[in-house]
Write an enzyme that holds these catalytic residues in place. Structure first.
Site, PDB file in Angstrom:
ATOM      1  N   HIS A 121      44.970 -26.870   6.569  1.00 19.70           N
ATOM      2  CA  HIS A 121      45.512 -25.814   7.431  1.00 19.70           C
ATOM      3  C   HIS A 121      46.775 -26.288   8.138  1.00 19.70           C
ATOM      4  O   HIS A 121      47.080 -27.477   8.172  1.00 19.70           O
ATOM      5  CB  HIS A 121      44.477 -25.390   8.488  1.00 19.70           C
ATOM      6  CG  HIS A 121      44.192 -26.452   9.503  1.00 19.70           C
ATOM      7  ND1 HIS A 121      43.486 -27.593   9.209  1.00 19.70           N
ATOM      8  CD2 HIS A 121      44.547 -26.555  10.812  1.00 19.70           C
ATOM      9  CE1 HIS A 121      43.418 -28.356  10.290  1.00 19.70           C
ATOM     10  NE2 HIS A 121      44.062 -27.750  11.282  1.00 19.70           N
ATOM     11  N   ASP A 176      48.221 -25.811  12.065  1.00 23.05           N
ATOM     12  CA  ASP A 176      47.597 -25.468  13.350  1.00 23.05           C
ATOM     13  C   ASP A 176      48.089 -24.131  13.914  1.00 23.05           C
ATOM     14  O   ASP A 176      49.286 -23.844  13.925  1.00 23.05           O
ATOM     15  CB  ASP A 176      47.873 -26.564  14.390  1.00 23.05           C
ATOM     16  CG  ASP A 176      47.065 -27.828  14.110  1.00 23.05           C
ATOM     17  OD1 ASP A 176      45.951 -27.716  13.565  1.00 23.05           O
ATOM     18  OD2 ASP A 176      47.555 -28.920  14.436  1.00 23.05           O
ATOM     19  N   ARG A 230      44.355 -34.484  21.397  1.00 24.44           N
ATOM     20  CA  ARG A 230      45.396 -33.700  20.726  1.00 24.44           C
ATOM     21  C   ARG A 230      46.113 -32.764  21.688  1.00 24.44           C
ATOM     22  O   ARG A 230      45.477 -32.050  22.460  1.00 24.44           O
ATOM     23  CB  ARG A 230      44.783 -32.859  19.596  1.00 24.44           C
ATOM     24  CG  ARG A 230      45.854 -32.216  18.695  1.00 24.44           C
ATOM     25  CD  ARG A 230      45.258 -31.282  17.680  1.00 24.44           C
ATOM     26  NE  ARG A 230      45.208 -29.916  18.181  1.00 24.44           N
ATOM     27  CZ  ARG A 230      44.752 -28.878  17.483  1.00 24.44           C
ATOM     28  NH1 ARG A 230      44.287 -29.064  16.260  1.00 24.44           N
ATOM     29  NH2 ARG A 230      44.748 -27.667  18.007  1.00 24.44           N
TER      30      ARG A 230
END
Length: 288
Positions: A109, A111, A279
């Site tokens: 993917h 983000d 993150r």
């Protein structure tokens, strides 16, 4: 007083994508010239690995913010305490409860592609690493686009696709009951978005494929069967080995990737080994 230059090195990997930054300390002030070099390296290599960054969460946030405003992730359960800009990515459980998102990146993917303004980039900082496993793979979607036949390029260039955060959510919950059930308020935050199948990088002008097995549900305007077949073909093509860099984490690595250029995948960690990373995610702009 102007910060002193840190005299760091940008060292490209022997891989289709990526470079490491040697000799930079993000906890120290970074002058404008050094920042320009970092920014250009990020555009050139799409994923940068800053080695041995012994930084605080606030320093991580401050450095990320130089590239733009930060996302607050919909899974508020896994925000770092007092630092909602940081999402904890971890398989660790404390008192029987997960401290972070344990299955983040289980499918390829880019983000936040399910929002009208997907992420510019994400910065993942290693806190605790397993003795085996835990790699992250990055696939260059500019190379993927350039490797398509001219006929397929022409066919997909005008197309748009729907991206949904919920596309694989219940499937992931079935495999990992630690993934929280979403409240209606959280579901409302992640209504599906329609994106171009091929996006143009706003800073370099390069085209890139922009569909992913995790979030892309259908090609708008195509019959379901045709949409499914085309997406399956693009998903398989976009992650061919010749487009991929596999990152093996070292202690205190800070990895910064460009979601406009790449997709990524978490290779997985054995359940009995602990892994934890922090993150941040930078807000991007509307794809075109």
């Amino acid at each position: 007083m102007t910060p002193a230059s840190q005299h760091f090195e940008v060292r490209p990997f022997n891989a289709p994508v990526g470079a490491e930054i040697i000799g930079l300390d993000i906890s120290k002030p970074i002058d404008n010239e050094d920042f320009k070099r970092i920014h250009q390296a990020h555009l050139d290599h799409h994923v940068l690995v800053f080695r041995n960054q012994q930084i605080t969460p606030q320093e991580h946030i401050d450095f990320s913010r130089r590239f733009g405003p930060l996302e607050i992730h919909v899974l508020h359960q896994f925000h770092l305490k007092n630092h909602p800009e940081i999402l904890i990515v971890s398989n660790i459980k404390e008192n029987g409860e997960p401290i972070g998102l344990g299955d983040a990146g289980a499918y390829w993917h880019s983000d936040i592609s399910y929002k009208p303004q997907p992420s510019l980039g994400s910065l993942l900082h290693a806190q605790e690493l397993p003795s085996e496993g835990g790699d992250t793979l990055f696939a260059d979607q500019h190379l993927a686009w350039e490797a398509l036949s001219p006929q397929l390029q022409q066919r997909i260039l005008p197309l748009k696709a729907e991206h949904s955060y919920l596309a694989k959510y219940e499937e992931l919950r079935a495999k990992n009951p630690w993934r929280p059930k979403l409240s209606q308020a959280q579901i409302d935050q992640v209504a599906p978005a329609v994106q171009p199948v091929v996006r143009t990088h706003p800073e370099t002008g390069r085209k890139a494929l922009f569909v992913s097995e995790h979030f892309t549900t259908r090609i708008v305007g195509l019959p379901q069967e045709e949409s499914d077949a085309l997406l399956a073909e693009l998903f398989a093509h976009s992650v061919k080995p010749e487009f991929v860099y596999r990152h093996q984490w070292a202690p205190h690595d800070l990895v910064f990737w460009d979601n406009r250029s790449l997709m990524h995948l978490a290779a997985g960690t054995p359940d009995h080994l602990r892994r934890r990373l922090n993150r941040t995610t930078i807000v991007g702009d509307t794809p075109f």
